[in-house]
Design an enzyme around this catalytic site. Structure first.
Site, mmCIF file in Angstrom:
data_model
loop_
_atom_site.group_PDB
_atom_site.id
_atom_site.type_symbol
_atom_site.label_atom_id
_atom_site.label_comp_id
_atom_site.label_asym_id
_atom_site.label_seq_id
_atom_site.Cartn_x
_atom_site.Cartn_y
_atom_site.Cartn_z
ATOM 1 N N LYS A 79 0.865 -1.179 0.000
ATOM 2 C CA LYS A 79 0.000 0.000 0.000
ATOM 3 C C LYS A 79 0.900 1.226 0.000
ATOM 4 C CE LYS A 79 -4.493 0.982 0.399
ATOM 5 N NZ LYS A 79 -5.667 0.263 -0.057
ATOM 6 N N GLY A 177 -25.008 3.638 3.182
ATOM 7 C CA GLY A 177 -24.135 4.129 2.110
ATOM 8 C C GLY A 177 -24.612 3.650 0.754
ATOM 9 N N GLY A 179 -23.344 4.489 -2.294
ATOM 10 C CA GLY A 179 -22.343 4.868 -3.299
ATOM 11 C C GLY A 179 -22.247 3.802 -4.369
ATOM 12 N N VAL A 181 -20.802 0.925 -4.529
ATOM 13 C CA VAL A 181 -21.033 -0.457 -4.115
ATOM 14 C C VAL A 181 -22.432 -0.611 -3.510
ATOM 15 C CG1 VAL A 181 -20.225 -2.351 -2.672
ATOM 16 C CG2 VAL A 181 -18.561 -0.785 -3.681
HETATM 17 P P1 NAD Z 1 -18.535 5.703 -2.457
HETATM 18 O O1 NAD Z 1 -17.697 6.850 -2.057
HETATM 19 O O2 NAD Z 1 -18.970 5.545 -3.877
HETATM 20 O O3 NAD Z 1 -19.865 5.661 -1.572
HETATM 21 C C1 NAD Z 1 -19.898 5.864 -0.204
HETATM 22 C C2 NAD Z 1 -21.308 6.364 0.131
HETATM 23 O O4 NAD Z 1 -21.437 6.386 1.544
HETATM 24 C C3 NAD Z 1 -21.582 7.776 -0.381
HETATM 25 O O5 NAD Z 1 -22.825 7.800 -1.056
HETATM 26 C C4 NAD Z 1 -21.607 8.609 0.909
HETATM 27 O O6 NAD Z 1 -22.483 9.730 0.816
HETATM 28 C C5 NAD Z 1 -22.114 7.586 1.902
HETATM 29 N N1 NAD Z 1 -21.787 7.896 3.305
HETATM 30 C C6 NAD Z 1 -20.656 8.423 3.832
HETATM 31 N N2 NAD Z 1 -20.769 8.558 5.157
HETATM 32 C C7 NAD Z 1 -21.992 8.096 5.492
HETATM 33 C C8 NAD Z 1 -22.707 7.960 6.700
HETATM 34 N N3 NAD Z 1 -22.188 8.365 7.862
HETATM 35 N N4 NAD Z 1 -23.953 7.428 6.668
HETATM 36 C C9 NAD Z 1 -24.505 7.033 5.515
HETATM 37 N N5 NAD Z 1 -23.889 7.147 4.319
HETATM 38 C C10 NAD Z 1 -22.644 7.664 4.317
HETATM 39 O O7 NAD Z 1 -17.728 4.397 -1.960
HETATM 40 P P2 NAD Z 1 -17.826 2.917 -2.505
HETATM 41 O O8 NAD Z 1 -16.826 2.740 -3.584
HETATM 42 O O9 NAD Z 1 -19.260 2.552 -2.750
HETATM 43 O O10 NAD Z 1 -17.265 2.097 -1.256
HETATM 44 C C11 NAD Z 1 -18.066 1.901 -0.098
HETATM 45 C C12 NAD Z 1 -17.232 1.220 0.978
HETATM 46 O O11 NAD Z 1 -16.726 -0.028 0.477
HETATM 47 C C13 NAD Z 1 -15.997 2.007 1.438
HETATM 48 O O12 NAD Z 1 -15.755 1.732 2.796
HETATM 49 C C14 NAD Z 1 -14.878 1.391 0.604
HETATM 50 O O13 NAD Z 1 -13.617 1.543 1.235
HETATM 51 C C15 NAD Z 1 -15.309 -0.048 0.564
HETATM 52 N N6 NAD Z 1 -14.764 -0.790 -0.578
HETATM 53 C C16 NAD Z 1 -15.054 -0.389 -1.836
HETATM 54 C C17 NAD Z 1 -14.536 -1.095 -2.919
HETATM 55 C C18 NAD Z 1 -14.862 -0.706 -4.331
HETATM 56 O O14 NAD Z 1 -14.593 -1.496 -5.235
HETATM 57 N N7 NAD Z 1 -15.438 0.462 -4.572
HETATM 58 C C19 NAD Z 1 -13.708 -2.217 -2.696
HETATM 59 C C20 NAD Z 1 -13.447 -2.619 -1.384
HETATM 60 C C21 NAD Z 1 -13.980 -1.887 -0.331
#
Ligand code: NAD
Length: 347
Positions: A79, A177, A179, A181
């Site tokens: 990392k 959340g 987002g 995922v």
């Molecule tokens: P993203 O940034 O697209 O979405 C995150 C969402 O969470 C956003 O809509 C944000 O408004 C919301 N959010 C933030 N704080 C919040 C709260 N207190 N209450 C409710 N909603 C809240 O992120 P993502 O890519 O969808 O990833 C989501 C999680 O999964 C993260 O923890 C990320 O580290 C983990 N993750 C993602 C991936 C990937 O492929 N994208 C892979 C492994 C792990």
């Protein structure tokens, strides 16, 4: 001052890249290369101190060793942390300096996106360094659909382990959340008849979820105490703590967020409340499985990825069964299994 590093196991290498003229302070931590080159994203974050950046890199690179080992990938754990504010300090000059550092680590470290780094940044770096994955040009692109797929099959594996059936019809799931995922997970859950409760800081997203999925919207941390069967954290880390665990009504926690347990003791707190926890780095490995497919002979093929992501369900089932047998937390069992894979390869 290495006192901060007590409690961290051996890391093979830690590199510092510094170019004051171009605004770069980067730490690349290579935890292991036993299974293959160390893969892990570059996080751009304004840490308050150099030590804080190093500790973040050490912790995250060890997590990548576990994640890739348990996903059965020929990759080690690495990392990078660039100490900077991605909104203010991320300049082409800084990224150029970082690309030069990456070139010197080719063969040992492969980077990808993380917090503060975009797909466009990955493309920019890939034009200057060979060891950049997750790019849009000839790379595997956006990992989120695969992370959502893995989270979905992992959630069903947890339901099956808990109840003997993975039929989602009428099962109540709270998704924190919406987002990349979380939204995609909701689509899959709704398609199989789950009843959704959702929360997000972005009101437009929750309004869309209410309309599209018929989801109940709750605000703030009310999602934690929602009357549901499954809690799927897909937003923040550290969400499972001494303060939040007593409030959960769900009997399963299965979501994509990284670093869900605030401390290792929280794994035991979940057991004491009879809650089955799908370890985060096992259930959310779909993204790294997708990136790893870039390294396959003949190059990236999207068709090869899905069957591998589906295997997350079997891996989790094996973890749940061993945790039951040994009376340990699923988190401790996942880490033990990852370490066994690395040690077997080392020998
Ligand atoms: P993203 O940034 O697209 O979405 C995150 C969402 O969470 C956003 O809509 C944000 O408004 C919301 N959010 C933030 N704080 C919040 C709260 N207190 N209450 C409710 N909603 C809240 O992120 P993502 O890519 O969808 O990833 C989501 C999680 O999964 C993260 O923890 C990320 O580290 C983990 N993750 C993602 C991936 C990937 O492929 N994208 C892979 C492994 C792990």
């Amino acid at each position: 001052d290495v006192a901060h590093l007590d409690g961290f196991d051996h890391h093979e290498q830690v590199w510092l890249g510094r170019d004051t003229a171009r605004g770069l302070t980067a730490i690349v931590s290579i935890h292991t290369t036993v299974l293959g080159p160390a893969l892990g994203g570059t996080r751009i974050w304004p840490h308050i101190s150099f030590e804080a950046g190093v500790i973040d890199a050490l912790r995250l690179s060890r997590g990548m060793t576990f994640k890739s080992a348990i996903a059965g990938l020929p990759l080690g754990g690495g990392k990078a942390v660039i100490i900077a504010d991605a909104k203010k300090d991320k300049t082409p000059a800084m990224l150029e300096a970082y690309a030069e550092m990456l070139n010197t680590l080719a063969g040992q470290y492969i980077t990808a996106e993380d917090v503060g780094m975009t797909l466009a940044d990955a493309d920019f770096l890939a034009e200057r360094a060979a060891n950049v994955s997750g790019t849009t040009k000839g790379g595997s692109g956006n990992p989120s659909p695969f992370t959502a797929q893995g989270t979905f099959v992992g959630l069903k594996a947890a339901l099956r382990h808990r109840t003997g059936s993975d039929n989602l019809a009428g099962i109540r799931v709270a998704v924190q959340g919406l987002g990349s995922v979380g939204w995609s997970l909701c689509e899959k859950l709704q398609a199989e008849g789950a009843v959704l409760t959702v929360s997000d800081l972005d009101a437009a997203r929750t309004a869309r979820a209410a309309e599209k999925f018929g989801a109940t919207v709750v605000s703030g941390d009310a999602i934690l105490s929602a009357d549901v069967d499954i809690f799927a954290p897909c937003a923040l880390g550290g969400i499972l703590s001494a303060e939040t665990i007593p409030r959960l009504k769900a009997k399963i926690v299965a979501g994509a967020a990284n670093n869900q347990l605030a401390t290792a003791e929280d794994g035991m707190r979940l057991i004491e409340r009879g809650i089955l926890y799908a370890p985060d780095y096992v259930i959310n490995a779909g993204g790294v499985i997708n990136v790893a497919a870039e390294m396959a002979e003949g190059g990236y093929s999207v068709e090869a990825v899905s069957p591998r992501v589906e295997k997350i369900a079997d891996t989790l089932t094996a973890i749940f069964q061993r945790a039951d047998r040994e009376g340990r937390t699923t988190d401790a069992v996942a880490e033990a299994m990852a370490r066994e894979i690395v040690e077997a390869a080392r020998k």
